[in-house]
Scaffold this motif. Structure first.
Motif, short mmCIF file in Angstrom:
data_model
loop_
_atom_site.label_atom_id
_atom_site.label_comp_id
_atom_site.label_asym_id
_atom_site.label_seq_id
_atom_site.Cartn_x
_atom_site.Cartn_y
_atom_site.Cartn_z
N LYS A 219 43.70 26.39 48.69
CA LYS A 219 45.15 26.57 48.61
C LYS A 219 45.58 28.02 48.86
N GLY A 220 44.62 28.88 49.20
CA GLY A 220 44.97 30.27 49.48
C GLY A 220 45.45 31.03 48.26
N LEU A 221 44.86 30.75 47.09
CA LEU A 221 45.33 31.34 45.84
C LEU A 221 44.29 32.22 45.17
N ASN A 222 43.29 32.66 45.94
CA ASN A 222 42.19 33.43 45.33
C ASN A 222 42.66 34.68 44.61
N ASP A 223 43.62 35.37 45.14
CA ASP A 223 44.07 36.63 44.55
C ASP A 223 45.33 36.45 43.69
N VAL A 224 45.68 35.20 43.44
CA VAL A 224 46.94 34.92 42.75
C VAL A 224 46.69 34.22 41.41
N VAL A 225 45.89 33.17 41.42
CA VAL A 225 45.64 32.36 40.22
C VAL A 225 44.32 32.79 39.58
N HIS A 226 44.33 32.93 38.27
CA HIS A 226 43.13 33.31 37.50
C HIS A 226 42.78 32.15 36.57
N ILE A 227 41.50 31.74 36.58
CA ILE A 227 41.06 30.64 35.73
C ILE A 227 39.89 31.09 34.86
N ASP A 228 40.07 31.01 33.55
CA ASP A 228 38.99 31.16 32.59
C ASP A 228 38.61 29.79 32.07
N LYS A 229 37.56 29.72 31.28
CA LYS A 229 37.07 28.43 30.78
C LYS A 229 36.58 28.60 29.35
N ILE A 230 36.91 27.64 28.48
CA ILE A 230 36.39 27.72 27.12
C ILE A 230 34.87 27.54 27.16
N ARG A 231 34.21 27.99 26.12
CA ARG A 231 32.75 27.90 26.07
C ARG A 231 32.27 26.45 26.01
N GLN A 232 31.02 26.22 26.40
CA GLN A 232 30.41 24.90 26.22
C GLN A 232 30.43 24.57 24.74
N PHE A 233 30.91 23.37 24.41
CA PHE A 233 31.19 23.05 23.01
C PHE A 233 30.21 22.06 22.40
N PHE A 234 28.99 22.00 22.95
CA PHE A 234 27.99 21.04 22.47
C PHE A 234 27.75 21.12 20.97
N ASP A 235 27.82 22.33 20.41
CA ASP A 235 27.52 22.45 18.98
C ASP A 235 28.73 22.84 18.14
N HIS A 236 29.93 22.68 18.71
CA HIS A 236 31.12 22.91 17.89
C HIS A 236 31.26 21.74 16.92
N PRO A 237 31.57 22.01 15.65
CA PRO A 237 31.70 20.92 14.67
C PRO A 237 32.67 19.82 15.10
N GLY A 238 33.69 20.17 15.86
CA GLY A 238 34.64 19.17 16.31
C GLY A 238 34.02 18.12 17.21
N PHE A 239 32.98 18.51 17.96
CA PHE A 239 32.26 17.59 18.82
C PHE A 239 31.16 16.86 18.07
N VAL A 240 30.49 17.54 17.16
CA VAL A 240 29.33 16.99 16.46
C VAL A 240 29.73 16.02 15.35
N THR A 241 30.78 16.35 14.61
CA THR A 241 31.16 15.54 13.44
C THR A 241 31.41 14.07 13.78
N PRO A 242 32.09 13.73 14.89
CA PRO A 242 32.27 12.30 15.19
C PRO A 242 30.95 11.54 15.34
N PHE A 243 29.92 12.20 15.84
CA PHE A 243 28.62 11.53 15.96
C PHE A 243 27.99 11.31 14.58
N ILE A 244 28.13 12.27 13.69
CA ILE A 244 27.62 12.09 12.34
C ILE A 244 28.31 10.90 11.67
N THR A 245 29.62 10.86 11.83
CA THR A 245 30.39 9.74 11.27
C THR A 245 29.95 8.42 11.89
N GLY A 246 29.75 8.42 13.20
CA GLY A 246 29.37 7.19 13.89
C GLY A 246 27.99 6.70 13.50
#
Length: 374
Positions: A133-160
């Motif tokens: 889209k020709g936006l290399n110098d215009v749009v900036h994208i960061d990314k949240i960290r990999q969340f494999f061990d965040h409690p929000g991801f792990v807790t549902p599996f413990i419950t399940g």
């Protein structure tokens, strides 16, 4: 502290009708030389469900849930959504965001673990979208960290798993959960070359790389949280193993093993009468969960006389949605590592991917955002 204009929910994408199936599969496998006959074989999985993958609807619901929680916390950021392999495509979503004045985006990839397909390929697609889209110098994208061990991801599996043990006990009175039940933590198999390159080389994860190490660490956290039914002080001694599913490569290419169906076939000889299947590698109940686990693995279990219970994925559980917004707030507030929640000693993972992380040896390095070159 970082300032962003919007949250970009980045999905895999999926067909939404019979006519979409083959074009979607061509998008997914583009450049790999996959024969049409193989695509037609995989297409039967989607056609079984009317040609509709549930993944897009799941991301629509997740997008709405994230927006509700952001609004509740007073975080004035819109959630936008784009896919790698089907409409709405990332390139179009990002272009529309730019047109709306949203040039600083914080991305959430709907994949929790480190691997080429689970992290770096998203980052490459972000870069490709900007170039397209020709936006290399215009749009900036960061990314949240990999969340494999965040409690929000792990807790549902413990419950399940906790509920799964109760379901097995109710269905099979008198079963010994320590000797006659096995917990199968299932995730997507990937080529061994990709697995070995997952995560930063300097971490020295060895065979299976960060991908396997992260899954094993999270599975152990789940197991450590379980207690014997009826005794909240006694740790559970149920056996468990990490298994894999959804292999798609040629037989000549080594992939992570064992396949879940092969693992189930060996259980009766050890006296196992029931399994609890945990889709540990997946965020939602998309096609590979519904077909490979709810269909094939259940059929295999029945064939070998094993009672099987499948645990839900995090989906839009409050723990998971709140956890993702916690991860957004980490970036907004530049929260120090020491204050970032994590359930294993592998994390918290990196905000900015390290050089060479999750290399695809077969395809080579392509430009990728939210990481250090290459």
């Amino acid at each position: 502290m970082a300032e962003y204009d919007a949250i970009l929910l980045a999905g895999f994408g999926g067909p939404e009708g019979q006519d979409d199936v083959i074009p979607f599969l061509r998008n997914v496998t583009g450049g790999r030389g996959i024969p049409e006959a193989r695509l037609e074989e995989v297409a039967t999985h989607y056609r079984h469900f009317g040609g509709v993958s549930p993944i897009n609807d799941q991301n629509r619901v997740l997008k709405a849930a994230l927006q509700v929680e952001l609004d509740r916390r007073g975080i004035n950021l819109p959630v936008i959504w784009g896919n790698r392999n089907w409409a709405p495509y990332l390139r179009d979503t990002i272009s529309d965001a730019h047109d709306a004045g949203q040039d600083r985006l914080l991305a959430i990839a709907t994949s929790a673990y480190s691997s080429y397909s689970g992290c770096r390929q998203y980052r490459e697609d972000f870069a490709a979208a900007l170039t397209d889209k020709g936006l290399n110098d215009v749009v900036h994208i960061d990314k949240i960290r990999q969340f494999f061990d965040h409690p929000g991801f792990v807790t549902p599996f413990i419950t399940g798993v906790t509920q799964g043990l109760k379901d097995v006990a109710a269905a099979m009175p008198g079963i010994d959960v320590d000797t006659e039940v096995e917990i199968l933590f299932s995730t997507h198999s990937i080529p061994m070359t990709d697995a070995n390159k997952s995560g930063p080389a300097e971490r020295g994860f060895g065979e299976g790389g960060a991908y396997e190490a992260q899954h094993r660490a999270v599975a152990q956290v789940v197991m450590d949280a379980l207690v014997e039914p009826g005794d909240s002080t006694a740790p559970l001694k149920t056996q468990w193993q990490l298994v894999y599913q959804s292999r798609s490569g040629p037989p000549s290419m080594p992939w992570l093993e064992p396949d879940i169906n092969d693992a189930i076939a060996l259980l009766p000889a050890r006296g196992i009468r029931a399994v609890i299947i945990v889709p540990l590698g997946f965020v939602s109940d998309h096609m590979e969960v519904m077909w490979d686990l709810d269909n094939e693995a259940m059929e295999t279990s029945e064939k070998f006389g094993i009672h099987a219970v499948r645990v839900p994925t995090p989906g839009v559980s409050p723990d998971f949605v709140n956890g993702l917004v916690d991860l957004i707030e980490e970036r907004l507030n530049d929260t120090p590592d020491a204050d970032r929640p994590r359930a294993t000693n592998l994390g918290p993972w990196y905000d900015v991917c390290r050089p060479g992380c999750c290399e695809n040896v077969r395809l080579g390095f392509k430009p990728a955002l939210a990481g250090m070159a290459p």
